[in-house]
Design a protein around this motif. Structure first.
Motif, PDB file in Angstrom:
ATOM      1  N   ILE A   1       0.829  -1.201   0.000  1.00 10.30           N
ATOM      2  CA  ILE A   1       0.000   0.000   0.000  1.00 10.30           C
ATOM      3  C   ILE A   1       0.864   1.252   0.000  1.00 10.30           C
ATOM      4  CG2 ILE A   1      -1.746   1.285   1.298  1.00 10.30           C
ATOM      5  CD1 ILE A   1      -2.737  -1.189  -0.255  1.00 10.30           C
ATOM      6  N   ASP A   2       2.050   1.198   0.593  1.00  9.43           N
ATOM      7  CA  ASP A   2       2.959   2.334   0.503  1.00  9.43           C
ATOM      8  C   ASP A   2       3.388   2.556  -0.943  1.00  9.43           C
ATOM      9  OD1 ASP A   2       4.641   4.381   1.886  1.00  9.43           O
ATOM     10  OD2 ASP A   2       6.268   3.196   1.030  1.00  9.43           O
ATOM     11  N   THR A   3       3.681   1.473  -1.663  1.00  9.23           N
ATOM     12  CA  THR A   3       4.021   1.587  -3.086  1.00  9.23           C
ATOM     13  C   THR A   3       2.842   2.119  -3.891  1.00  9.23           C
ATOM     14  OG1 THR A   3       5.609  -0.233  -2.908  1.00  9.23           O
ATOM     15  CG2 THR A   3       4.811   0.301  -5.112  1.00  9.23           C
ATOM     16  N   ALA A   4       1.634   1.747  -3.481  1.00  8.61           N
ATOM     17  CA  ALA A   4       0.432   2.168  -4.201  1.00  8.61           C
ATOM     18  C   ALA A   4      -0.171   3.444  -3.630  1.00  8.61           C
ATOM     19  CB  ALA A   4      -0.614   1.049  -4.153  1.00  8.61           C
ATOM     20  N   SER A   5       0.525   4.122  -2.724  1.00  7.83           N
ATOM     21  CA  SER A   5      -0.065   5.251  -2.007  1.00  7.83           C
ATOM     22  C   SER A   5      -0.524   6.375  -2.919  1.00  7.83           C
ATOM     23  CB  SER A   5       0.928   5.792  -0.968  1.00  7.83           C
ATOM     24  OG  SER A   5       2.118   6.253  -1.603  1.00  7.83           O
ATOM     25  N   VAL A   6       0.117   6.522  -4.084  1.00 10.19           N
ATOM     26  CA  VAL A   6      -0.284   7.589  -5.001  1.00 10.19           C
ATOM     27  C   VAL A   6      -1.732   7.412  -5.453  1.00 10.19           C
ATOM     28  CG1 VAL A   6       0.545   6.351  -7.052  1.00 10.19           C
ATOM     29  CG2 VAL A   6       0.390   8.833  -7.094  1.00 10.19           C
ATOM     30  N   LEU A   7      -2.235   6.184  -5.407  1.00 15.27           N
ATOM     31  CA  LEU A   7      -3.604   5.920  -5.844  1.00 15.27           C
ATOM     32  C   LEU A   7      -4.648   6.263  -4.786  1.00 15.27           C
ATOM     33  CD1 LEU A   7      -3.147   2.457  -7.613  1.00 15.27           C
ATOM     34  CD2 LEU A   7      -2.912   4.761  -8.568  1.00 15.27           C
ATOM     35  N   PHE A   8      -4.202   6.515  -3.554  1.00 11.64           N
ATOM     36  CA  PHE A   8      -5.145   6.763  -2.464  1.00 11.64           C
ATOM     37  C   PHE A   8      -4.935   8.105  -1.766  1.00 11.64           C
ATOM     38  CE2 PHE A   8      -4.218   2.163  -2.685  1.00 11.64           C
ATOM     39  CZ  PHE A   8      -5.470   1.709  -3.079  1.00 11.64           C
ATOM     40  N   ALA A   9      -3.737   8.682  -1.895  1.00 12.27           N
ATOM     41  CA  ALA A   9      -3.407   9.897  -1.143  1.00 12.27           C
ATOM     42  C   ALA A   9      -4.338  11.060  -1.485  1.00 12.27           C
ATOM     43  CB  ALA A   9      -1.953  10.288  -1.392  1.00 12.27           C
ATOM     44  N   TRP A  10      -4.840  11.121  -2.700  1.00 12.53           N
ATOM     45  CA  TRP A  10      -5.700  12.239  -3.104  1.00 12.53           C
ATOM     46  C   TRP A  10      -6.989  12.294  -2.282  1.00 12.53           C
ATOM     47  CZ3 TRP A  10     -10.411  10.440  -4.783  1.00 12.53           C
ATOM     48  CH2 TRP A  10     -10.455   9.123  -5.228  1.00 12.53           C
ATOM     49  N   ALA A  11      -7.421  11.145  -1.747  1.00 13.78           N
ATOM     50  CA  ALA A  11      -8.647  11.130  -0.945  1.00 13.78           C
ATOM     51  C   ALA A  11      -8.445  11.786   0.417  1.00 13.78           C
ATOM     52  CB  ALA A  11      -9.135   9.695  -0.760  1.00 13.78           C
TER      53      ALA A  11
ATOM     54  N   PRO B   1       5.793   5.063 -11.610  1.00 20.05           N
ATOM     55  CA  PRO B   1       5.142   4.966 -10.298  1.00 20.05           C
ATOM     56  C   PRO B   1       3.675   4.552 -10.371  1.00 20.05           C
ATOM     57  CG  PRO B   1       6.480   6.955 -10.413  1.00 20.05           C
ATOM     58  CD  PRO B   1       6.440   6.384 -11.800  1.00 20.05           C
ATOM     59  N   LEU B   2       2.936   5.027 -11.387  1.00 13.20           N
ATOM     60  CA  LEU B   2       1.525   4.664 -11.487  1.00 13.20           C
ATOM     61  C   LEU B   2       1.365   3.192 -11.838  1.00 13.20           C
ATOM     62  CD1 LEU B   2      -0.149   7.721 -13.259  1.00 13.20           C
ATOM     63  CD2 LEU B   2      -0.426   6.983 -10.890  1.00 13.20           C
ATOM     64  N   ALA B   3       2.203   2.701 -12.767  1.00 13.36           N
ATOM     65  CA  ALA B   3       2.138   1.278 -13.122  1.00 13.36           C
ATOM     66  C   ALA B   3       2.565   0.411 -11.947  1.00 13.36           C
ATOM     67  CB  ALA B   3       3.008   1.003 -14.342  1.00 13.36           C
ATOM     68  N   ALA B   4       3.626   0.824 -11.229  1.00 14.52           N
ATOM     69  CA  ALA B   4       4.062   0.068 -10.056  1.00 14.52           C
ATOM     70  C   ALA B   4       2.973   0.037  -8.997  1.00 14.52           C
ATOM     71  CB  ALA B   4       5.343   0.676  -9.486  1.00 14.52           C
ATOM     72  N   ALA B   5       2.267   1.151  -8.827  1.00 14.75           N
ATOM     73  CA  ALA B   5       1.155   1.191  -7.881  1.00 14.75           C
ATOM     74  C   ALA B   5       0.055   0.221  -8.304  1.00 14.75           C
ATOM     75  CB  ALA B   5       0.604   2.609  -7.782  1.00 14.75           C
ATOM     76  N   GLY B   6      -0.251   0.209  -9.609  1.00 16.56           N
ATOM     77  CA  GLY B   6      -1.249  -0.739 -10.105  1.00 16.56           C
ATOM     78  C   GLY B   6      -0.826  -2.180  -9.904  1.00 16.56           C
ATOM     79  N   CYS B   7       0.471  -2.451 -10.058  1.00 14.83           N
ATOM     80  CA  CYS B   7       0.992  -3.800  -9.841  1.00 14.83           C
ATOM     81  C   CYS B   7       0.838  -4.203  -8.374  1.00 14.83           C
ATOM     82  CB  CYS B   7       2.450  -3.870 -10.272  1.00 14.83           C
ATOM     83  SG  CYS B   7       3.165  -5.527 -10.233  1.00 14.83           S
TER      84      CYS B   7
END
Length: 356
Positions: free
Chosen positions: A145-155, A282-288
């Protein structure tokens, strides 16, 4: 609607100890032009999910709706069209985070009920859902989730424009209408692994000139399936539980998805293997990172974001990152427990004082 339990079944895994590694290659036009020109043994097709009609050959229940990998492009287009039609702007992480939230929602097996639940929420409630699902999985896989944090931080942002809030709700609805919950809402991870929703969303949101500039070309799932079948073969003794699988340019993990499904067809549990993905975007890594949870790749699945050509293998860095994040998670949980204990004592003391 059942509230998510952030503290249930944390179960921290041990540090991965790979026994043998299979590196998944990346195809080039010349390589596959010459390969496909020759007759090749074709892998046995895997059974596709069908509407309810009894038990599947494997003994698993068939999914509630007819879903096939061909739905991937339609899903990506639906999400992208909804976001841009509502003038959501250039922040790709927001629609990607919406898809990730639906894919990671931990209450499984109730797609129609969940769809109605999400449709009835306003924008502020949807933002709360994004935060809640991120917190739920951070308690279990803080490294991912830290790697994917860019997908959630905006909330977590204090202010969103009315235009953004409208686009967020429209995109949630479009993703639900395009069967996001049907693709990822099964208790069996095999049934959640037919489609890489994150890949199709990235591909649809990012303009083709941007993809060219980044050198980003997501391998078609059919090619991934063929490569996984040819690399691994059909001999259960050729690969077994405990092996590690490396993809140095993983994207959102399309090769992992195909490999995991092929292993399942051989009777090998992918969660018993070690998976290591490296990706520069970073976005692809977050999706992974989201996908390895959705696809059930197990506790020994790690994702590192970095330049493979410049940095080489990032295995040790990823293991250290997980150790650091687990320690941080445990420290936060301990401090929350202390704060809760103090609050309870204060309530008891104040209650006694009021009674006196």
């Amino acid at each position: 609607m059942e509230q998510l339990d952030l503290f249930a079944d944390l179960g921290e895994p041990e540090t991965p100890k790979p026994k043998a590694t299979i590196t998944l290659p990346k195809p080039t036009a010349g390589q596959w032009a010459s390969t496909l020109a020759k007759p090749q043994p074709q892998p046995q097709p895997q059974p596709q999910p069908q509407p309810p009609a009894g038990a599947a050959p494997s003994g698993r229940r068939r999914p509630e709706f007819s879903l096939t990998p061909a739905d991937g492009p339609a899903f990506g287009e639906a999400v992208s069209a909804a976001w841009h039609r509502a003038h959501g702007g250039s922040r790709m992480e927001i629609p990607l985070g919406i898809v990730a939230t639906l894919a990671l929602w931990p209450i499984k097996g109730h797609a129609r009920t969940l769809a109605d639940f999400f449709r009835g929420l306003d924008a502020d409630q949807l933002l709360a859902c994004v935060r809640e699902v991120a917190a739920y999985w951070w308690m279990r896989r803080p490294d991912l989730i830290d790697t994917a944090s860019v997908l959630f931080a905006w909330a977590e942002e204090d202010r969103h424009t009315e235009q953004e809030l409208s686009a967020i709700r429209a995109t949630f609805r479009a993703a639900i209408d395009a069967n996001a919950l049907d693709h990822t809402g099964h208790a069996d991870p095999e049934m959640n692994s037919w489609i890489d929703l994150m890949s199709w969303t990235v591909t649809s949101l990012r303009h083709h000139t941007a993809r060219q500039g980044l050198g980003e070309y997501h391998t078609p799932p059919e090619v991934c399936d063929m490569m996984a079948a040819q690399i691994i073969g059909n001999d259960p003794d050729g690969i077994r539980e405990g092996y590690s699988i490396l993809d140095p340019c993983a994207g959102t993990g399309g090769m992992f998805r195909s490999t995991a499904q092929h292993l399942r067809s051989m009777g090998v549990d992918p969660a018993k293997c070690t998976w290591f993905a490296q990706e520069i975007d970073p976005l692809a890594a977050a999706g992974c990172a989201v996908n390895v949870i959705v696809w059930g790749l197990g506790p020994n699945a790690l994702v590192a974001c970095g330049d493979t050509l410049a940095e080489g293998g990032m295995w040790r860095r990823a293991v250290e990152h997980r150790r650091t994040m687990v320690e941080h998670r445990d420290d936060v949980v301990a401090r929350l427990a202390i704060a809760d204990a103090v609050r309870r004592v204060e309530q008891l003391v104040n209650g006694g004082a009021d009674a006196a």
